[in-house]
Design a protein around this motif. Structure first.
Motif, mmCIF file in Angstrom:
data_model
loop_
_atom_site.group_PDB
_atom_site.id
_atom_site.type_symbol
_atom_site.label_atom_id
_atom_site.label_comp_id
_atom_site.label_asym_id
_atom_site.label_seq_id
_atom_site.Cartn_x
_atom_site.Cartn_y
_atom_site.Cartn_z
ATOM 1 N N SER A 85 -4.462 1.787 4.081
ATOM 2 C CA SER A 85 -4.643 2.505 2.636
ATOM 3 C C SER A 85 -3.869 3.635 2.132
ATOM 4 O O SER A 85 -3.354 4.318 2.804
ATOM 5 C CB SER A 85 -6.109 3.318 2.840
ATOM 6 N N HIS A 86 -3.383 3.278 0.803
ATOM 7 C CA HIS A 86 -2.584 4.196 0.099
ATOM 8 C C HIS A 86 -3.592 5.161 -0.576
ATOM 9 O O HIS A 86 -4.359 5.123 -1.182
ATOM 10 C CB HIS A 86 -1.840 3.501 -0.859
ATOM 11 N N PRO A 87 -2.954 6.659 -0.219
ATOM 12 C CA PRO A 87 -3.970 7.717 -0.671
ATOM 13 C C PRO A 87 -4.366 7.775 -2.319
ATOM 14 O O PRO A 87 -5.186 8.063 -2.501
ATOM 15 C CB PRO A 87 -3.230 8.962 -0.226
ATOM 16 N N GLY A 135 2.122 -8.933 0.433
ATOM 17 C CA GLY A 135 3.020 -8.164 -0.717
ATOM 18 C C GLY A 135 2.591 -6.768 -1.017
ATOM 19 O O GLY A 135 1.686 -6.431 -0.356
ATOM 20 N N CYS A 136 3.541 -6.231 -1.824
ATOM 21 C CA CYS A 136 3.346 -4.629 -2.109
ATOM 22 C C CYS A 136 3.999 -4.532 -3.313
ATOM 23 O O CYS A 136 5.315 -5.045 -3.482
ATOM 24 C CB CYS A 136 3.642 -3.737 -0.965
ATOM 25 N N ASP A 137 3.266 -3.581 -4.109
ATOM 26 C CA ASP A 137 4.174 -3.090 -5.659
ATOM 27 C C ASP A 137 4.139 -1.789 -5.757
ATOM 28 O O ASP A 137 4.621 -1.292 -6.816
ATOM 29 C CB ASP A 137 3.059 -3.679 -6.722
ATOM 30 N N ASN A 138 4.157 -1.100 -4.505
ATOM 31 C CA ASN A 138 4.283 0.181 -4.813
ATOM 32 C C ASN A 138 5.695 0.804 -4.460
ATOM 33 O O ASN A 138 6.035 1.834 -5.423
ATOM 34 C CB ASN A 138 3.501 0.859 -3.554
ATOM 35 N N PHE A 139 6.768 0.099 -4.063
ATOM 36 C CA PHE A 139 8.086 0.421 -3.804
ATOM 37 C C PHE A 139 8.277 1.966 -3.717
ATOM 38 O O PHE A 139 8.987 2.776 -4.430
ATOM 39 C CB PHE A 139 8.751 0.286 -5.561
ATOM 40 N N CYS A 140 7.596 2.351 -2.506
ATOM 41 C CA CYS A 140 7.929 3.741 -2.216
ATOM 42 C C CYS A 140 9.332 3.634 -1.748
ATOM 43 O O CYS A 140 9.921 2.704 -1.315
ATOM 44 C CB CYS A 140 7.236 3.999 -0.686
ATOM 45 N N SER A 141 10.120 4.835 -2.068
ATOM 46 C CA SER A 141 11.474 4.910 -2.193
ATOM 47 C C SER A 141 12.402 4.438 -1.167
ATOM 48 O O SER A 141 13.374 4.145 -0.878
ATOM 49 C CB SER A 141 12.014 5.886 -2.992
ATOM 50 N N TYR A 142 11.698 4.386 0.161
ATOM 51 C CA TYR A 142 12.501 4.289 1.440
ATOM 52 C C TYR A 142 12.003 3.022 1.840
ATOM 53 O O TYR A 142 12.761 2.486 2.885
ATOM 54 C CB TYR A 142 11.690 5.432 2.581
ATOM 55 N N CYS A 143 11.230 2.241 1.479
ATOM 56 C CA CYS A 143 10.723 0.803 2.181
ATOM 57 C C CYS A 143 11.007 -0.297 1.536
ATOM 58 O O CYS A 143 11.399 -0.618 0.591
ATOM 59 C CB CYS A 143 9.098 1.164 1.843
ATOM 60 N N ILE A 144 11.358 -1.168 2.747
ATOM 61 C CA ILE A 144 12.050 -2.419 2.368
ATOM 62 C C ILE A 144 10.678 -3.567 1.950
ATOM 63 O O ILE A 144 11.113 -4.665 1.544
ATOM 64 C CB ILE A 144 12.740 -2.908 3.625
ATOM 65 N N VAL A 145 9.517 -3.061 2.658
ATOM 66 C CA VAL A 145 8.677 -4.116 2.461
ATOM 67 C C VAL A 145 8.489 -4.971 0.943
ATOM 68 O O VAL A 145 8.302 -6.191 1.224
ATOM 69 C CB VAL A 145 7.138 -3.526 2.847
ATOM 70 N N PRO A 146 8.433 -4.188 0.009
ATOM 71 C CA PRO A 146 8.180 -4.973 -1.399
ATOM 72 C C PRO A 146 9.264 -6.055 -1.313
ATOM 73 O O PRO A 146 9.037 -6.812 -2.240
ATOM 74 C CB PRO A 146 8.361 -3.755 -2.481
ATOM 75 N N TYR A 147 10.231 -5.671 -1.168
ATOM 76 C CA TYR A 147 11.642 -6.681 -1.229
ATOM 77 C C TYR A 147 11.417 -7.756 -0.294
ATOM 78 O O TYR A 147 11.906 -8.943 -0.607
ATOM 79 C CB TYR A 147 12.632 -5.983 -0.981
ATOM 80 N N ASN A 175 8.285 8.461 -3.954
ATOM 81 C CA ASN A 175 7.526 7.894 -5.047
ATOM 82 C C ASN A 175 6.009 7.530 -4.595
ATOM 83 O O ASN A 175 5.391 6.479 -4.588
ATOM 84 C CB ASN A 175 7.984 6.542 -5.606
ATOM 85 N N ARG A 176 5.403 8.634 -4.020
ATOM 86 C CA ARG A 176 4.046 8.335 -3.325
ATOM 87 C C ARG A 176 3.135 8.543 -4.336
ATOM 88 O O ARG A 176 1.772 8.223 -3.921
ATOM 89 C CB ARG A 176 4.005 9.133 -1.855
ATOM 90 N N ARG A 177 3.187 9.459 -5.481
ATOM 91 C CA ARG A 177 2.281 9.695 -6.282
ATOM 92 C C ARG A 177 0.844 10.265 -5.930
ATOM 93 O O ARG A 177 0.051 10.075 -6.554
ATOM 94 C CB ARG A 177 1.994 8.252 -7.054
ATOM 95 N N GLY A 188 -3.646 -5.649 4.783
ATOM 96 C CA GLY A 188 -2.934 -5.687 3.591
ATOM 97 C C GLY A 188 -2.203 -4.455 3.514
ATOM 98 O O GLY A 188 -2.190 -3.510 4.169
ATOM 99 N N GLN A 189 -0.977 -4.511 2.840
ATOM 100 C CA GLN A 189 -0.030 -3.401 2.872
ATOM 101 C C GLN A 189 -0.755 -2.054 2.038
ATOM 102 O O GLN A 189 -0.303 -1.051 2.373
ATOM 103 C CB GLN A 189 1.494 -3.791 2.328
ATOM 104 N N ASN A 190 -1.649 -2.617 1.119
ATOM 105 C CA ASN A 190 -2.537 -1.520 0.544
ATOM 106 C C ASN A 190 -3.788 -2.196 -0.055
ATOM 107 O O ASN A 190 -3.758 -2.488 -0.952
ATOM 108 C CB ASN A 190 -1.469 -1.021 -0.875
HETATM 109 FE FE1 SF4 Z 1 4.170 -0.473 0.078
HETATM 110 FE FE2 SF4 Z 1 3.497 0.859 2.193
HETATM 111 FE FE3 SF4 Z 1 6.310 0.242 1.967
HETATM 112 FE FE4 SF4 Z 1 5.184 2.014 0.397
HETATM 113 S S1 SF4 Z 1 5.311 2.284 2.530
HETATM 114 S S2 SF4 Z 1 6.174 0.393 -0.332
HETATM 115 S S3 SF4 Z 1 2.817 1.048 0.045
HETATM 116 S S4 SF4 Z 1 4.678 -1.175 2.320
#
Ligand code: SF4
Ligand code: SAH
Ligand code: F3S
Length: 451
Positions: free
Chosen positions: A249-251, A172-184, A288-290, A216-218
């Motif tokens: 790795s998330h920066p 899973g992933c909690d980052n919710f980068c605004s373009y990304c479907i993975v957390p959903y 939303n990369r922070r 892992g996604q992050n």
């Molecule tokens: Fe998560 Fe990576 Fe998607 Fe960002 S790009 S929401 S860190 S899976």
């Protein structure tokens, strides 16, 4: 798993069959397919040597970008005629795409010949679904949307290669980068327990595996229930196998503690995939990369200071909504400054349900394409320069298997992750060799084993 055991026995009693799994997407999906293969083999299925021979075909799907999704629909569609000729063929579709809002319904409506559908959260229930389908002849659909579903441990797996293996450390992933479907589609972050990971790594080492890649996604936000963080996990695993890699790795979460663990631990390869996505602060903010471009480049500098030869790669999205020519120039500049060994570049793809899909100023496709070509050309030049610098050096290479391009050569990787095609006598997969680098191609090095 105990509940599944009974279903497995019932399927096995039906005499088994031959399976093919078609996998799309990232390493997570590749790893999931190994579990699916493990489950099928425990039910008496054997791998099919060709598509024609298969009695069960399973598509493990990805939906991170639109083209991945279109390919799935196209390839599943190809089975329509085959299923008409051979109604006993079992067709299954699983993976991230099935977890997307409405996607399973769309597939079920457009492909009546699909027999089994399940999401990423229901992987371990394949025995139950297959058993019920075979016994009742009715389509089975199971998409659980509980984003916090617990991790299923103790699943079997058929590993792709004997030398290197993927090991999940979190889901899973909690980052919710605004373009990304993975957390959903993959749900909330859940970390495996260190003892389960260690046990898996030790079993792999016993089976002859030389390199594991922690997935892992992050991975930087790995946190076990006893508080173990990612750097401690690396310390725990160091030495179990000769080489350990990890991604992604998330920066924003790359700590000094992790950098020192990487630098100190002999088994941890000096390689990092560190997706930047954009070089423009305005775009990074909307993504939303922070982090900012400056912060990112400071990290790169710190990494190179701690590990001078470190292999660095990245992901870059071109054409995020509102990306101006100036924003894109900032990405070009960051790419020049970071001097990546390689970069994966993607055209922005609008994903329904994400925040970016609602943003104004979506960039026209021709502009995106023109930009990505410029970026690719620049990165190709940097990659070539970096590879050329290896010529004449000696590298320690782990042999992974036969080279796909050159039948007489072997393929291995440097510690920093660069592929090397090599020749020499008495070479076997799993060997760790000193290799003299003789020439460099577009993406690989070529070398000879030191006699
Ligand atoms: Fe998560 Fe990576 Fe998607 Fe960002 S790009 S929401 S860190 S899976
Ligand atoms: N968790 C990882 C990987 C996620 S998917 C990470 O954070 O890096 C792999 C890559 O796909 C991302 O890094 C991103 O560059 C790309 N990607 C994700 N969603 C995308 C989209 N909607 N359009 C284009 N590229 C996308
Ligand atoms: Fe695709 Fe799912 Fe991976 S959407 S990129 S297979 S996590």
């Amino acid at each position: 798993m105990d509940r599944q055991r009974g279903f497995m026995d019932r399927v096995a009693a039906m005499g088994g069959g031959r399976y093919e799994i078609v996998t799309y997407g990232c390493q997570m999906n590749a790893r999931d397919s190994e579990t699916l293969a493990g489950l099928l083999q425990q039910m008496g299925y054997e791998p099919a040597r060709s598509r024609e021979e298969a009695t069960l075909i399973l598509f493990n799907t990805c939906c991170v970008r639109d083209n991945a999704e279109r390919r799935v629909f196209g390839n599943v569609g190809h089975l329509r005629a085959r299923k008409r000729e051979d109604p006993r063929l079992v067709v299954g579709v699983c993976g991230c795409m099935m977890q997307q809002d409405g996607a399973a319904e769309r597939l079920l409506a457009s492909a009546p010949f699909v027999d089994i559908v399940f999401g990423t959260g229901s992987l371990h229930r394949l025995p139950e679904l297959l058993c019920q389908y075979l016994e009742e002849g009715r389509r089975q659909v199971l998409v659980e949307t509980d984003a916090r579903a617990p991790i299923a441990e103790g699943l079997p797996a058929v590993r792709q290669s004997g030398v290197q293996a993927f090991v999940n450390i979190m889901f899973g992933c909690d980052n919710f980068c605004s373009y990304c479907i993975v957390p959903y589609v993959r749900g909330r972050e859940r970390s495996r327990e260190p003892r389960d990971i260690l046990h898996e790594a030790e079993q792999l080492a016993k089976a002859g595996v030389k390199e594991i890649t922690l997935l892992g996604q992050n991975v930087n936000s790995y946190r076990a229930s006893d508080g173990t963080g990612f750097p401690q996990l690396l310390r725990l695993l160091d030495g179990v196998v000769p080489r350990i890699r990890f991604m992604t790795s998330h920066p924003k979460d790359l700590s000094d503690e992790l950098i020192s663990a990487m630098a100190e631990l002999p088994s941890v390869c000096k390689q990092l995939h560190l997706p930047v996505q954009s070089g423009s602060d305005a775009v990074l903010e909307r993504m939303n990369r922070r982090y900012t471009a400056e912060k990112y480049l400071a990290l790169v500098e710190k990494l190179r200071e701690a590990m001078p030869g470190i292999g660095l790669s990245t992901d870059i999205i071109v054409g995020f909504p509102g990306e101006t020519e100036q924003d894109f120039e900032a990405t070009m500049e960051l790419d020049r400054l970071a001097r990546y060994d390689s970069a994966y570049t993607f055209l922005y793809s609008k994903r329904r349900g994400t925040r970016a899909a609602e943003m104004p100023d979506q960039v026209p496709e021709e502009i995106m394409k023109e930009r990505i070509y410029r970026l690719i050309a620049q990165q190709e030049k940097i990659t070539a320069e970096k590879l050329a610098a290896f010529v004449g050096t000696e590298q320690q290479v782990l042999v992974e298997g036969a080279s796909t391009r050159d039948k007489k050569a072997w393929m291995g990787r440097t510690d920093s992750g660069i592929a090397v095609n090599l020749t020499g006598k008495d070479i076997r997969p799993g060997d760790m060799l000193q290799v003299k680098i003789e020439s460099a191609g577009a993406n690989t090095l070529r070398g000879r084993r030191e006699e």
